[in-house]
Design a protein around this motif. Sequence first.
Motif, PDB file in Angstrom:
ATOM      1  N   TYR A 221     -12.271 -50.317 -19.989  1.00  0.00           N
ATOM      2  CA  TYR A 221     -11.200 -51.081 -20.657  1.00  0.00           C
ATOM      3  C   TYR A 221     -11.465 -50.999 -22.044  1.00  0.00           C
ATOM      4  N   SER A 222     -12.295 -50.974 -22.723  1.00  0.00           N
ATOM      5  CA  SER A 222     -12.449 -51.099 -24.105  1.00  0.00           C
ATOM      6  C   SER A 222     -11.729 -49.692 -24.820  1.00  0.00           C
ATOM      7  N   ASP A 223     -11.680 -48.727 -24.021  1.00  0.00           N
ATOM      8  CA  ASP A 223     -11.091 -47.531 -24.621  1.00  0.00           C
ATOM      9  C   ASP A 223      -9.514 -47.749 -24.892  1.00  0.00           C
ATOM     10  N   SER A 224      -9.231 -48.438 -23.883  1.00  0.00           N
ATOM     11  CA  SER A 224      -7.505 -48.325 -24.037  1.00  0.00           C
ATOM     12  C   SER A 224      -6.991 -50.097 -24.336  1.00  0.00           C
ATOM     13  N   LYS A 225      -7.857 -51.001 -23.915  1.00  0.00           N
ATOM     14  CA  LYS A 225      -7.575 -52.522 -24.099  1.00  0.00           C
ATOM     15  C   LYS A 225      -6.097 -52.561 -23.690  1.00  0.00           C
ATOM     16  N   TYR A 226      -5.939 -52.130 -22.414  1.00  0.00           N
ATOM     17  CA  TYR A 226      -4.541 -52.475 -21.860  1.00  0.00           C
ATOM     18  C   TYR A 226      -4.919 -51.816 -20.271  1.00  0.00           C
ATOM     19  N   ILE A 227      -4.281 -52.918 -19.268  1.00  0.00           N
ATOM     20  CA  ILE A 227      -4.363 -52.346 -17.840  1.00  0.00           C
ATOM     21  C   ILE A 227      -3.071 -53.115 -17.267  1.00  0.00           C
ATOM     22  N   THR A 228      -2.243 -52.416 -16.545  1.00  0.00           N
ATOM     23  CA  THR A 228      -1.223 -53.004 -15.760  1.00  0.00           C
ATOM     24  C   THR A 228      -1.091 -52.669 -14.215  1.00  0.00           C
ATOM     25  N   TRP A 229      -0.743 -53.603 -13.403  1.00  0.00           N
ATOM     26  CA  TRP A 229      -0.528 -53.511 -12.063  1.00  0.00           C
ATOM     27  C   TRP A 229       0.690 -54.101 -11.546  1.00  0.00           C
ATOM     28  N   THR A 230       1.231 -53.700 -10.552  1.00  0.00           N
ATOM     29  CA  THR A 230       2.677 -54.291 -10.219  1.00  0.00           C
ATOM     30  C   THR A 230       2.471 -54.565  -8.351  1.00  0.00           C
ATOM     31  N   VAL A 231       3.032 -55.667  -8.175  1.00  0.00           N
ATOM     32  CA  VAL A 231       3.385 -55.880  -6.821  1.00  0.00           C
ATOM     33  C   VAL A 231       4.569 -56.496  -6.181  1.00  0.00           C
ATOM     34  N   LEU A 232       5.122 -56.131  -5.098  1.00  0.00           N
ATOM     35  CA  LEU A 232       6.311 -56.799  -4.489  1.00  0.00           C
ATOM     36  C   LEU A 232       5.971 -57.951  -3.660  1.00  0.00           C
ATOM     37  N   VAL A 233       6.850 -59.023  -3.884  1.00  0.00           N
ATOM     38  CA  VAL A 233       6.511 -60.156  -3.052  1.00  0.00           C
ATOM     39  C   VAL A 233       8.134 -60.359  -2.178  1.00  0.00           C
ATOM     40  N   GLY A 234       8.192 -60.351  -1.080  1.00  0.00           N
ATOM     41  CA  GLY A 234       9.463 -60.481  -0.432  1.00  0.00           C
ATOM     42  C   GLY A 234       9.474 -60.773   1.063  1.00  0.00           C
ATOM     43  N   LEU A 235      10.710 -60.924   1.529  1.00  0.00           N
ATOM     44  CA  LEU A 235      10.853 -61.416   2.925  1.00  0.00           C
ATOM     45  C   LEU A 235      11.404 -60.246   3.897  1.00  0.00           C
ATOM     46  N   GLY A 236      10.614 -60.390   5.272  1.00  0.00           N
ATOM     47  CA  GLY A 236      10.942 -59.199   6.134  1.00  0.00           C
ATOM     48  C   GLY A 236      10.155 -58.244   6.117  1.00  0.00           C
ATOM     49  N   GLU A 237      10.603 -57.202   6.396  1.00  0.00           N
ATOM     50  CA  GLU A 237       9.960 -55.783   6.635  1.00  0.00           C
ATOM     51  C   GLU A 237       9.829 -55.336   5.184  1.00  0.00           C
ATOM     52  N   PRO A 238       8.521 -54.882   4.706  1.00  0.00           N
ATOM     53  CA  PRO A 238       8.595 -54.209   3.208  1.00  0.00           C
ATOM     54  C   PRO A 238       9.239 -53.049   3.325  1.00  0.00           C
ATOM     55  N   PRO A 239       9.869 -52.869   2.171  1.00  0.00           N
ATOM     56  CA  PRO A 239      10.772 -51.536   1.752  1.00  0.00           C
ATOM     57  C   PRO A 239       9.816 -50.249   2.152  1.00  0.00           C
ATOM     58  N   ALA A 240      10.341 -49.370   2.571  1.00  0.00           N
ATOM     59  CA  ALA A 240       9.912 -47.955   3.117  1.00  0.00           C
ATOM     60  C   ALA A 240      10.394 -46.702   2.159  1.00  0.00           C
ATOM     61  N   ASP A 241       9.487 -46.178   1.447  1.00  0.00           N
ATOM     62  CA  ASP A 241       9.895 -45.170   0.504  1.00  0.00           C
ATOM     63  C   ASP A 241      10.644 -43.834   1.617  1.00  0.00           C
ATOM     64  N   SER A 242      11.523 -43.147   1.021  1.00  0.00           N
ATOM     65  CA  SER A 242      12.093 -42.249   1.316  1.00  0.00           C
ATOM     66  C   SER A 242      12.322 -41.096   0.635  1.00  0.00           C
ATOM     67  N   PHE A 243      12.603 -39.861   0.803  1.00  0.00           N
ATOM     68  CA  PHE A 243      12.952 -38.712   0.180  1.00  0.00           C
ATOM     69  C   PHE A 243      14.195 -39.074  -0.701  1.00  0.00           C
ATOM     70  N   SER A 244      14.009 -38.607  -1.947  1.00  0.00           N
ATOM     71  CA  SER A 244      15.157 -38.751  -2.763  1.00  0.00           C
ATOM     72  C   SER A 244      16.348 -37.846  -2.596  1.00  0.00           C
ATOM     73  N   ALA A 245      17.558 -37.925  -3.207  1.00  0.00           N
ATOM     74  CA  ALA A 245      18.817 -37.041  -2.909  1.00  0.00           C
ATOM     75  C   ALA A 245      18.262 -35.650  -3.536  1.00  0.00           C
ATOM     76  N   LEU A 246      17.348 -35.484  -4.523  1.00  0.00           N
ATOM     77  CA  LEU A 246      17.227 -34.084  -4.903  1.00  0.00           C
ATOM     78  C   LEU A 246      16.250 -33.536  -4.053  1.00  0.00           C
ATOM     79  N   ILE A 247      15.345 -34.369  -3.583  1.00  0.00           N
ATOM     80  CA  ILE A 247      14.145 -33.564  -2.555  1.00  0.00           C
ATOM     81  C   ILE A 247      14.999 -33.195  -1.263  1.00  0.00           C
ATOM     82  N   ILE A 248      15.964 -34.056  -0.725  1.00  0.00           N
ATOM     83  CA  ILE A 248      16.551 -33.711   0.484  1.00  0.00           C
ATOM     84  C   ILE A 248      17.378 -32.603   0.392  1.00  0.00           C
TER      85      ILE A 248
END
Length: 406
Positions: A342-369
């Motif tokens: 940590y002393s090398d960057s003095k920064y750390i970030t992390w992200t979490v979703l909080v939600g209702l129902g089934e979690p969103p599921a990733d799928s291929f983008s338009a470009l990949i499809i």
Amino acid sequence: MATFKANSMCFVLFGVFGAALGILGNRDTFRRKVSVELNPGLSPPSVLPPGVGLVHVQGLGLNDTLHFLLCNAGAPALLMVHTNSTRSAVKVNWPEFINSSSPSSLKVEPESSVQYSSALVFTRVWEYDDVNNTADPQQTAQSSFYPPYELQNFLWSLNVSVNQTDVTVTLCGREKTESFVNGSLCLQFSAFESEGRDEVWPSLLHNANSSQLRVWLDDVTPRGNGSRFALEFQSVGEPGFEGRVDVHSSIDDEYTPSIFKVSQWVSSRVNSSGVVGYNQWKPVAYRKPRPVFEDATPCKHSQLVSLNHIPRSGLVQAYFTDHPHTHGLNISFGIAKDPVFYSDSKYITWTVLVGLGEPPADSFSALIIIIITVGLGTPLAIIIVGGVFVWIRKRMSHSSGYEPIN
């Protein structure tokens, strides 16, 4: 014949691209009308302590309402309440909430409309001296841990911003110690009207039933050159529900490069497999606010543990009354043998979703499809058209009246 072959090729390719467009059109189109209010119903002589606030974000659906409440009285907490009414409302008994956060001083009424409620509470930041460079708090001696930072004791500032489709609330806090003279711990909450993604990694897929919390530790002075950090948070929910952490794999890392897994802390009714609420994250953190690939570092979660007390959060203490269930886990940052601390960057970030129902599921983008469609569809079209062409030639040769000589 050449014209027929060209027309057949076009017909097959049109069918393949039509199927691809059908996949692209299969998006979540559900929307909510999102609104925000600060300290709902607060009026003199009731006054909150400096820096403390209660933010209410309401997502109005066709026949239901999703309430998010973010509060930094005590340990910062995000409460999610889902009702089956479009007229449900948050009611706060401000004198009781301010003085003691007594149970039932915060309600969502009518109470009979509440279908599900849960809270995510950020309780501690752990710092330890990773002398063996394992990046694993569970393999680190107790003597290598520094006293934790208790988030219930932090002094916070609060900022609310609203644009056409999203609501963003930022909480930044610090402790009265030398480590936080220039540093801060920040939580940024976002609520959404519809499906989308952040431009910044990890670019989690969200929808109208989800919110997002981005957490970062910025310019905090570590207490050792080999310091690493871990974040402790707890989930509080009503009786009758149980939680588990699932880890799912994917073949697609398009939105989060080099990350092929997603972790989901889900809540289900007892004796049921259906998911009613979730916390979702990818096992990666970043060492810069606008990261590039080299700024990514893995993170991992500890085992889920059951706790016999609720966290010291004014919001949780004010809302939950009927012996709520509490579970906790830690998220630790870094990987074994990583030379970057940590002393090398003095920064750390992390992200979490909080939600209702089934979690969103990733799928291929338009470009990949489209790429997959062209890559696989064109050879398939050639094979099909070629086969049809050969079959027609054979039929034509047999119908010409020519008989082979025996």
